[in-house]
Design a protein around this motif. Structure first.
Motif, PDB file in Angstrom:
ATOM      1  N   ALA A   1       7.460  23.909 -16.474  1.00  0.00           N
ATOM      2  CA  ALA A   1       8.800  23.699 -17.025  1.00  0.00           C
ATOM      3  C   ALA A   1       8.766  22.724 -18.193  1.00  0.00           C
ATOM      4  N   ALA A   2       7.921  21.688 -18.110  1.00  0.00           N
ATOM      5  CA  ALA A   2       7.804  20.724 -19.205  1.00  0.00           C
ATOM      6  C   ALA A   2       7.256  21.389 -20.457  1.00  0.00           C
ATOM      7  N   ILE A   3       6.259  22.254 -20.289  1.00  0.00           N
ATOM      8  CA  ILE A   3       5.692  22.967 -21.436  1.00  0.00           C
ATOM      9  C   ILE A   3       6.741  23.876 -22.066  1.00  0.00           C
ATOM     10  N   GLU A   4       7.490  24.595 -21.242  1.00  0.00           N
ATOM     11  CA  GLU A   4       8.552  25.462 -21.769  1.00  0.00           C
ATOM     12  C   GLU A   4       9.615  24.641 -22.492  1.00  0.00           C
ATOM     13  N   ALA A   5       9.924  23.470 -21.952  1.00  0.00           N
ATOM     14  CA  ALA A   5      10.921  22.607 -22.588  1.00  0.00           C
ATOM     15  C   ALA A   5      10.442  22.133 -23.961  1.00  0.00           C
ATOM     16  N   LEU A   6       9.158  21.842 -24.096  1.00  0.00           N
ATOM     17  CA  LEU A   6       8.625  21.416 -25.387  1.00  0.00           C
ATOM     18  C   LEU A   6       8.720  22.542 -26.421  1.00  0.00           C
ATOM     19  N   HIS A   7       8.442  23.747 -25.995  1.00  0.00           N
ATOM     20  CA  HIS A   7       8.601  24.882 -26.923  1.00  0.00           C
ATOM     21  C   HIS A   7      10.076  25.047 -27.319  1.00  0.00           C
ATOM     22  N   ALA A   8      10.980  24.821 -26.358  1.00  0.00           N
ATOM     23  CA  ALA A   8      12.410  24.902 -26.673  1.00  0.00           C
ATOM     24  C   ALA A   8      12.804  23.815 -27.663  1.00  0.00           C
ATOM     25  N   TYR A   9      12.181  22.652 -27.560  1.00  0.00           N
ATOM     26  CA  TYR A   9      12.439  21.560 -28.501  1.00  0.00           C
ATOM     27  C   TYR A   9      12.044  21.959 -29.927  1.00  0.00           C
ATOM     28  N   VAL A  10      10.914  22.609 -30.072  1.00  0.00           N
ATOM     29  CA  VAL A  10      10.485  23.064 -31.401  1.00  0.00           C
ATOM     30  C   VAL A  10      11.503  24.043 -31.977  1.00  0.00           C
ATOM     31  N   ASP A  11      11.947  24.985 -31.175  1.00  0.00           N
ATOM     32  CA  ASP A  11      12.960  25.938 -31.632  1.00  0.00           C
ATOM     33  C   ASP A  11      14.247  25.213 -32.035  1.00  0.00           C
ATOM     34  N   ALA A  12      14.627  24.211 -31.259  1.00  0.00           N
ATOM     35  CA  ALA A  12      15.851  23.470 -31.554  1.00  0.00           C
ATOM     36  C   ALA A  12      15.729  22.702 -32.864  1.00  0.00           C
ATOM     37  N   GLN A  13      14.584  22.110 -33.115  1.00  0.00           N
ATOM     38  CA  GLN A  13      14.392  21.395 -34.377  1.00  0.00           C
ATOM     39  C   GLN A  13      14.466  22.349 -35.569  1.00  0.00           C
ATOM     40  N   GLU A  14      13.927  23.522 -35.422  1.00  0.00           N
ATOM     41  CA  GLU A  14      13.992  24.500 -36.511  1.00  0.00           C
ATOM     42  C   GLU A  14      15.433  24.940 -36.769  1.00  0.00           C
ATOM     43  N   ARG A  15      16.215  25.116 -35.704  1.00  0.00           N
ATOM     44  CA  ARG A  15      17.622  25.471 -35.879  1.00  0.00           C
ATOM     45  C   ARG A  15      18.397  24.308 -36.506  1.00  0.00           C
ATOM     46  N   TYR A  16      18.078  23.100 -36.092  1.00  0.00           N
ATOM     47  CA  TYR A  16      18.749  21.926 -36.655  1.00  0.00           C
ATOM     48  C   TYR A  16      18.430  21.795 -38.140  1.00  0.00           C
ATOM     49  N   TYR A  17      17.192  22.046 -38.496  1.00  0.00           N
ATOM     50  CA  TYR A  17      16.795  21.959 -39.905  1.00  0.00           C
ATOM     51  C   TYR A  17      17.536  23.006 -40.741  1.00  0.00           C
TER      52      TYR A  17
ATOM     53  N   ASN B   1       3.958  19.380 -31.584  1.00  0.00           N
ATOM     54  CA  ASN B   1       4.547  19.098 -32.896  1.00  0.00           C
ATOM     55  C   ASN B   1       5.063  20.403 -33.491  1.00  0.00           C
ATOM     56  N   GLY B   2       5.382  20.383 -34.762  1.00  0.00           N
ATOM     57  CA  GLY B   2       5.995  21.543 -35.390  1.00  0.00           C
ATOM     58  C   GLY B   2       5.117  22.765 -35.433  1.00  0.00           C
ATOM     59  N   ASP B   3       3.824  22.611 -35.186  1.00  0.00           N
ATOM     60  CA  ASP B   3       2.931  23.769 -35.117  1.00  0.00           C
ATOM     61  C   ASP B   3       3.119  24.554 -33.831  1.00  0.00           C
ATOM     62  N   ASP B   4       3.917  24.018 -32.892  1.00  0.00           N
ATOM     63  CA  ASP B   4       4.244  24.673 -31.632  1.00  0.00           C
ATOM     64  C   ASP B   4       3.018  24.861 -30.740  1.00  0.00           C
ATOM     65  N   ARG B   5       2.060  23.944 -30.857  1.00  0.00           N
ATOM     66  CA  ARG B   5       0.901  23.949 -29.974  1.00  0.00           C
ATOM     67  C   ARG B   5       0.986  22.737 -29.050  1.00  0.00           C
ATOM     68  N   VAL B   6       0.774  22.980 -27.764  1.00  0.00           N
ATOM     69  CA  VAL B   6       0.912  21.931 -26.763  1.00  0.00           C
ATOM     70  C   VAL B   6      -0.454  21.318 -26.455  1.00  0.00           C
ATOM     71  N   TRP B   7      -0.466  19.988 -26.350  1.00  0.00           N
ATOM     72  CA  TRP B   7      -1.653  19.241 -25.958  1.00  0.00           C
ATOM     73  C   TRP B   7      -1.367  18.545 -24.632  1.00  0.00           C
ATOM     74  N   GLN B   8      -2.414  18.373 -23.812  1.00  0.00           N
ATOM     75  CA  GLN B   8      -2.228  17.744 -22.519  1.00  0.00           C
ATOM     76  C   GLN B   8      -3.291  16.678 -22.270  1.00  0.00           C
ATOM     77  N   ALA B   9      -2.905  15.682 -21.452  1.00  0.00           N
ATOM     78  CA  ALA B   9      -3.830  14.621 -21.060  1.00  0.00           C
ATOM     79  C   ALA B   9      -3.378  14.048 -19.739  1.00  0.00           C
ATOM     80  N   ASN B  10      -4.337  13.615 -18.933  1.00  0.00           N
ATOM     81  CA  ASN B  10      -4.042  12.909 -17.693  1.00  0.00           C
ATOM     82  C   ASN B  10      -4.079  11.420 -18.001  1.00  0.00           C
ATOM     83  N   LEU B  11      -2.915  10.811 -18.146  1.00  0.00           N
ATOM     84  CA  LEU B  11      -2.815   9.402 -18.516  1.00  0.00           C
ATOM     85  C   LEU B  11      -2.825   8.473 -17.306  1.00  0.00           C
ATOM     86  N   GLY B  12      -2.944   9.044 -16.113  1.00  0.00           N
ATOM     87  CA  GLY B  12      -3.130   8.240 -14.924  1.00  0.00           C
ATOM     88  C   GLY B  12      -1.868   7.566 -14.417  1.00  0.00           C
TER      89      GLY B  12
END
Length: 264
Positions: free
Chosen positions: A132-148, A229-240
């Motif tokens: 769900a978090a990954i899907e939300a991030l993609h939705a954020y990118v779409d929202a920024q493009e619409r806002y722009y 970011n705006g490239d719509d590619r998701v990165w992940q890390a285990n920050l503990g």
């Protein structure tokens, strides 16, 4: 109440453990009783199967409203109780969805054992939240493009100031066009998060915008943190254990060696 009660039983998103009270001569009788209790919306039967306090372990935000119908449809298509020694698991449907709560053989007979299923339950909940978090991030990118497209610049905040449209979300009146983003990123209760995750906008000099997401409670609502970011590619890390502290200390979108790209 019906939706929370029965959907919760189908997905079993519990965060603690309890032992069921009722026992059966065979595991098939136990799983049949569970299906009947769900189909008949029989709360008393649920209490007998899983213990009087099973409702205390459901998440406060509830679960998918169509989960009961999906479970019952899958049950009608196919269901089977697989026995391995003193443990049995219910599987339903063509995809063989497995109930995370096992039926175990005790001195009294076969009983549902939420304690033994707790780890699997938690793992499934974390997996759902991370997706769900990954899907939300993609939705954020779409929202920024619409806002722009509306403003010719990117938003620097998620929720607009009162009476303004300086963020990705703002309330609208009936008949007005919706804002680029819905209100879910900013829950009503502070600290609640969205599907177990917090989100924060990051600056990015290359694409113009970015966002980071981290678990509300590391190891319980999620494990991995994510960036996009705006490239719509998701990165992940285990920050503990210090995921919140680490995520809030990141000033810009600039994944270091801890971060790996998520496969599309």
């Amino acid at each position: 109440m019906k939706s929370k009660l029965l959907c919760g039983m189908v997905l079993f998103m519990v965060s603690a453990t309890t032992m069921a009270q009722q026992s059966f001569n065979t595991p098939d009788l136990a799983t049949d009783a569970l299906a009947s209790a769900i189909r008949e919306q029989n709360e008393s039967a649920m209490n007998n199967l899983l213990g009087d306090n099973w409702r205390d372990f459901l998440p406060p935000e509830g679960v998918e409203p169509d989960a009961v119908d999906r479970f019952l449809r899958d049950w009608k298509v196919r269901h089977n109780t697989i026995i391995e020694g003193d443990t049995a698991h219910l599987v339903v449907g063509n995809s063989d969805w497995q109930l995370p709560i096992p039926v175990v053989k005790t001195a009294a007979g076969w009983q549902f054992d939420i304690k033994e299923g707790a780890e699997a339950i938690l793992t499934r909940e974390i997996g759902r939240n991370e997706l769900a978090a990954i899907e939300a991030l993609h939705a954020y990118v779409d929202a920024q493009e619409r806002y722009y497209a509306l403003t010719t610049h990117y938003a620097q905040k998620i929720v607009s100031s009162e009476g303004k449209k300086d963020g990705l979300y703002w309330p609208v009146q009936p008949g007005e066009a919706p804002s680029p983003l819905g209100p879910a990123f900013s829950p009503k209760k502070p600290g609640q998060g969205y599907h177990g995750y917090h989100f924060r906008i990051l600056p990015d000099s290359q694409s113009g915008f970015a966002m980071i997401a981290w678990p509300v409670s590391y190891g319980e609502t999620g494990v991995m943190s994510f960036m996009i970011n705006g490239d719509d590619r998701v990165w992940q890390a285990n920050l503990g254990e210090k995921s919140a502290e680490e995520a809030n200390a990141i000033p810009t979108f600039n994944p270091d060696d801890r971060w790996q790209q998520v496969a599309q």
